[in-house]
Design a protein around this motif. Structure first.
Motif, PDB file in Angstrom:
ATOM      1  N   LEU A   5       0.837  -1.216   0.000  1.00 17.18           N
ATOM      2  CA  LEU A   5       0.000   0.000   0.000  1.00 17.18           C
ATOM      3  C   LEU A   5       0.867   1.259   0.000  1.00 17.18           C
ATOM      4  CD1 LEU A   5      -2.892  -1.127   2.405  1.00 17.18           C
ATOM      5  CD2 LEU A   5      -2.923  -0.982  -0.105  1.00 17.18           C
ATOM      6  N   ASP A   6       2.009   1.178   0.652  1.00 20.37           N
ATOM      7  CA  ASP A   6       2.940   2.325   0.622  1.00 20.37           C
ATOM      8  C   ASP A   6       3.419   2.603  -0.806  1.00 20.37           C
ATOM      9  OD1 ASP A   6       2.806   3.004   3.234  1.00 20.37           O
ATOM     10  OD2 ASP A   6       4.603   1.889   3.875  1.00 20.37           O
ATOM     11  N   ILE A   7       3.677   1.532  -1.527  1.00 17.95           N
ATOM     12  CA  ILE A   7       4.117   1.703  -2.927  1.00 17.95           C
ATOM     13  C   ILE A   7       2.999   2.393  -3.722  1.00 17.95           C
ATOM     14  CG2 ILE A   7       4.744   0.477  -5.060  1.00 17.95           C
ATOM     15  CD1 ILE A   7       6.009  -1.710  -3.254  1.00 17.95           C
ATOM     16  N   LYS A   8       1.753   1.959  -3.463  1.00 17.35           N
ATOM     17  CA  LYS A   8       0.601   2.571  -4.156  1.00 17.35           C
ATOM     18  C   LYS A   8       0.497   4.054  -3.804  1.00 17.35           C
ATOM     19  CE  LYS A   8      -0.265  -0.472  -6.614  1.00 17.35           C
ATOM     20  NZ  LYS A   8       0.007  -0.225  -8.000  1.00 17.35           N
ATOM     21  N   ARG A   9       0.697   4.372  -2.512  1.00 14.54           N
ATOM     22  CA  ARG A   9       0.615   5.791  -2.094  1.00 14.54           C
ATOM     23  C   ARG A   9       1.655   6.617  -2.844  1.00 14.54           C
ATOM     24  NH1 ARG A   9       0.036   3.327   3.080  1.00 14.54           N
ATOM     25  NH2 ARG A   9      -2.207   3.215   3.486  1.00 14.54           N
ATOM     26  N   GLU A  10       2.841   6.039  -2.966  1.00 20.07           N
ATOM     27  CA  GLU A  10       3.920   6.727  -3.677  1.00 20.07           C
ATOM     28  C   GLU A  10       3.527   6.925  -5.151  1.00 20.07           C
ATOM     29  OE1 GLU A  10       6.425   8.197  -2.202  1.00 20.07           O
ATOM     30  OE2 GLU A  10       6.907   8.936  -4.233  1.00 20.07           O
ATOM     31  N   GLU A  11       2.859   5.904  -5.712  1.00 17.61           N
ATOM     32  CA  GLU A  11       2.435   5.999  -7.118  1.00 17.61           C
ATOM     33  C   GLU A  11       1.363   7.081  -7.304  1.00 17.61           C
ATOM     34  OE1 GLU A  11       3.463   1.397  -8.484  1.00 17.61           O
ATOM     35  OE2 GLU A  11       1.372   2.056  -8.456  1.00 17.61           O
ATOM     36  N   ILE A  12       0.524   7.245  -6.280  1.00 19.84           N
ATOM     37  CA  ILE A  12      -0.486   8.311  -6.343  1.00 19.84           C
ATOM     38  C   ILE A  12       0.219   9.669  -6.312  1.00 19.84           C
ATOM     39  CG2 ILE A  12      -2.419   9.409  -5.132  1.00 19.84           C
ATOM     40  CD1 ILE A  12      -3.165   6.562  -4.086  1.00 19.84           C
ATOM     41  N   ARG A  13       1.154   9.780  -5.359  1.00 26.37           N
ATOM     42  CA  ARG A  13       1.874  11.048  -5.218  1.00 26.37           C
ATOM     43  C   ARG A  13       2.604  11.441  -6.506  1.00 26.37           C
ATOM     44  NH1 ARG A  13       4.291   9.054  -0.608  1.00 26.37           N
ATOM     45  NH2 ARG A  13       2.504   9.051   0.806  1.00 26.37           N
ATOM     46  N   SER A  14       3.208  10.454  -7.139  1.00 27.81           N
ATOM     47  CA  SER A  14       4.010  10.768  -8.333  1.00 27.81           C
ATOM     48  C   SER A  14       3.167  10.800  -9.605  1.00 27.81           C
ATOM     49  CB  SER A  14       5.137   9.747  -8.479  1.00 27.81           C
ATOM     50  OG  SER A  14       4.573   8.469  -8.667  1.00 27.81           O
ATOM     51  N   GLY A  15       1.859  10.528  -9.451  1.00 26.13           N
ATOM     52  CA  GLY A  15       0.983  10.618 -10.624  1.00 26.13           C
ATOM     53  C   GLY A  15       0.935   9.369 -11.479  1.00 26.13           C
ATOM     54  N   VAL A  16       1.631   8.300 -11.073  1.00 24.14           N
ATOM     55  CA  VAL A  16       1.583   7.048 -11.834  1.00 24.14           C
ATOM     56  C   VAL A  16       0.155   6.489 -11.804  1.00 24.14           C
ATOM     57  CG1 VAL A  16       2.444   4.666 -11.955  1.00 24.14           C
ATOM     58  CG2 VAL A  16       4.009   6.534 -11.385  1.00 24.14           C
ATOM     59  N   VAL A  17      -0.470   6.602 -10.623  1.00 20.53           N
ATOM     60  CA  VAL A  17      -1.869   6.203 -10.492  1.00 20.53           C
ATOM     61  C   VAL A  17      -2.696   7.484 -10.449  1.00 20.53           C
ATOM     62  CG1 VAL A  17      -3.584   5.194  -8.937  1.00 20.53           C
ATOM     63  CG2 VAL A  17      -1.386   4.045  -9.281  1.00 20.53           C
ATOM     64  N   SER A  18      -3.655   7.593 -11.372  1.00 24.71           N
ATOM     65  CA  SER A  18      -4.418   8.843 -11.415  1.00 24.71           C
ATOM     66  C   SER A  18      -5.921   8.633 -11.426  1.00 24.71           C
ATOM     67  CB  SER A  18      -3.996   9.657 -12.635  1.00 24.71           C
ATOM     68  OG  SER A  18      -4.175   8.864 -13.789  1.00 24.71           O
ATOM     69  N   GLU A  19      -6.337   7.355 -11.431  1.00 16.00           N
ATOM     70  CA  GLU A  19      -7.787   7.117 -11.434  1.00 16.00           C
ATOM     71  C   GLU A  19      -8.194   6.153 -10.338  1.00 16.00           C
ATOM     72  OE1 GLU A  19      -9.544   6.169 -15.195  1.00 16.00           O
ATOM     73  OE2 GLU A  19      -8.066   7.470 -16.188  1.00 16.00           O
ATOM     74  N   ALA A  20      -9.343   6.407  -9.749  1.00 19.77           N
ATOM     75  CA  ALA A  20      -9.842   5.592  -8.643  1.00 19.77           C
ATOM     76  C   ALA A  20      -9.980   4.129  -9.044  1.00 19.77           C
ATOM     77  CB  ALA A  20     -11.177   6.139  -8.156  1.00 19.77           C
ATOM     78  N   GLY A  21     -10.360   3.915 -10.312  1.00 20.79           N
ATOM     79  CA  GLY A  21     -10.562   2.543 -10.799  1.00 20.79           C
ATOM     80  C   GLY A  21      -9.329   1.669 -10.629  1.00 20.79           C
ATOM     81  N   GLU A  22      -8.169   2.286 -10.715  1.00 15.90           N
ATOM     82  CA  GLU A  22      -6.929   1.515 -10.596  1.00 15.90           C
ATOM     83  C   GLU A  22      -6.697   1.015  -9.169  1.00 15.90           C
ATOM     84  OE1 GLU A  22      -3.453   3.327 -12.837  1.00 15.90           O
ATOM     85  OE2 GLU A  22      -4.906   4.964 -12.966  1.00 15.90           O
TER      86      GLU A  22
END
Ligand SMILES: *Cc1c(COP(=O)(O)O)cnc(C)c1O
Length: 466
Positions: free
Chosen positions: A40-57
């Motif tokens: 989940l920390d990796i995911k948070r980092e991906e959100i911060r860096s914009g790698v993940v940008s949609e809720a669906g992901e």
């Protein structure tokens, strides 16, 4: 963005979901919880860096399969089974020798039950742990006495420490080898307190070289197997018979570090035979040391055989206690040595001997069956071909000598062979092979045919068609 963080599932929900999976349920819960947090920390980092940008992901259904794979990969034991298709039989980096079935069973019994490890069943009193293998070793090698320590490095060390501490040992310059993994004969000697007296030139040593070096402070004459190194061309080594005569003339013991050492004669394999332990003992070496897990095909151990007067002194050395073998090793060694009471049986049942002596026809047949399995499983993801190649014994035995084999070459359509080789280190199980002539090659010599399916599974994973 802050909205997205809220879509991440909670650790408890994910944990509950993962526990529905049988293979994950048996993992320690605190470990799984930590790994979920890590994911989940990796995911948070991906959100911060914009790698993940949609809720669906971040939907549970999307995350779960990747999370399960993440947890499975991170939670597996560090020490794992691998498939060795390198064709190097005694591969030090992959565990050297595989034990015979009889040895595996003996180890398992020795671990699960109490035993007469150091208990004499005739007298009901304390016994010796070496009694289980000493007679066998003497019967097989023809030596008067034997003992076993942790590995051959320890054997060389204790033999020198006992017989030559503070005194000189005469060794040929051509035999002052390093065998890798930081084992160097001159270093082991100096640690044992023995003083190295080098004689001869790098390529040639004569009897008179040894003889001139002998003085009041000489403790022994020593020969060392050059292991994974071979001197060719204008060379000369002094034979064991000549050393024996010299030893007799000056009252000095002749020590021999055979390295791999073999109890078996490899006639008809195309290998240039080296003297067996039996032959070296018969030729008069006083103390001979060799590994248990190289060509012998047993557990890691250092075996010392020879004349009783010297062996008894080595046994009484207090250092022996620090180098002693455990009951698992002892069980495996006894079971392996018992197979050697019948050489034909040993050839069949000791995997190391079986693999080294496997003939080309058998290997060609195995390559054919492996290729068939791979073609069926990999479909058109890779080209599969059979070609001639060579295997190696490994473990410093029979250096630079090739044995003919049949290879299965895999050429993937969508990735390079180099990429395939790299990905195969991370499959389940990992598969270690070599690249030759632009193909990823599998040598059936070191792969049990019962592992063909596993090899196919690893290749499928690496090629992304699992
Ligand atoms: C392999 C080897 C050793 C060390 O044996 P281990 O069992 O690995 O400790 C020592 N001497 C020679 C010549 C060897 O080949």
């Amino acid at each position: 963005m802050s909205q997205l963080f809220r879509h991440l599932p909670s650790v408890d929900i994910v944990l509950a979901e993962l526990e529905r999976d049988e293979s994950l349920r048996c993992l320690p819960r605190p470990l799984v919880r930590d790994l979920i947090n890590e994911f989940l920390d990796i995911k948070r980092e991906e959100i911060r860096s914009g790698v993940v940008s949609e809720a669906g992901e971040l939907a549970l259904g999307v995350l779960l399969p990747r999370l399960a794979a993440f947890v499975r990969a991170k939670a597996r034991p560090h020490f794992r089974r691998v498939l060795n298709v390198t064709g190097v039989v005694v591969h030090t980096n992959m565990g050297r020798s595989l034990l015979a079935r009889e040895a595996v069973e003996a180890v398992s019994k020795a671990c699960a039950h109490y035993s007469n490890l150091e208990f004499d069943l005739e007298t009901g009193e304390r016994g010796s742990r070496y009694s289980h293998v000493e007679k066998l070793l003497c019967d097989i090698t023809g030596a008067e006495a034997a003992l076993v320590v942790n590995n051959n490095a320890a054997a060389v060390f204790i033999m020198l420490e006992t017989l030559a501490k503070g005194r000189e040992v005469v060794v040929s310059r051509g035999q002052l080898v390093e065998i890798g993994g930081s084992f160097r004969i001159p270093d082991v000697m100096s640690k044992s307190g023995a003083i190295l007296r080098e004689v001869g030139a790098t390529n040639r040593t004569h009897v008179h070289d040894y003889e001139r070096a002998i003085g009041d402070n000489t403790a022994a004459l020593m020969r060392v197997h050059t292991s994974n190194f071979r001197l060719i061309g204008f060379t000369k080594e002094v034979s064991l018979e000549e050393m024996r005569q010299l030893g007799d003339r000056y009252g000095l013991p002749v020590l021999e570090d055979l390295g791999s050492g073999s109890l078996f004669r490899f006639d008809g394999t195309g290998l240039i035979n080296e003297p067996t332990v039996q032959e070296v003992v018969a030729q008069g070496a006083d103390v001979v040391s060799f590994s248990g897990d190289k060509v012998l095909g047993g557990p890691q151990a250092g075996i010392i055989v020879g004349r009783r007067e010297w062996i008894e002194r080595i046994k009484r050395n207090p250092v022996n206690r620090a180098l002693r073998i455990d009951k698992m090793t002892l069980a495996a060694l006894e079971a392996t040595l018992r197979l050697y009471l019948d050489m034909d049986k040993a050839r069949e049942s000791v995997p190391t001997l079986n693999m080294i002596t496997m003939d080309y026809k058998t290997l060609r047949g195995r390559a054919g069956r492996l290729a068939k399995t791979l073609r069926a499983e990999l479909g058109d993801a890779a080209d599969i071909a059979i070609r001639k190649g060579v295997s190696r014994v490994g473990g410093g035995a029979f250096p630079e000598q090739d044995i003919a084999t049949s290879l299965v070459a895999v050429n993937p359509k969508n990735i390079s062979v180099r990429e395939l080789k790299k990905r195969l280190l991370d499959t389940e199980p990992p598969l270690v092979g070599r690249i030759e002539d632009e193909g990823f090659c599998l040598d059936p010599r070191t792969l049990d045919p019962r592992e063909n399916g596993l090899a196919a599974k690893a290749l499928k994973q690496a090629l992304g068609i699992a």
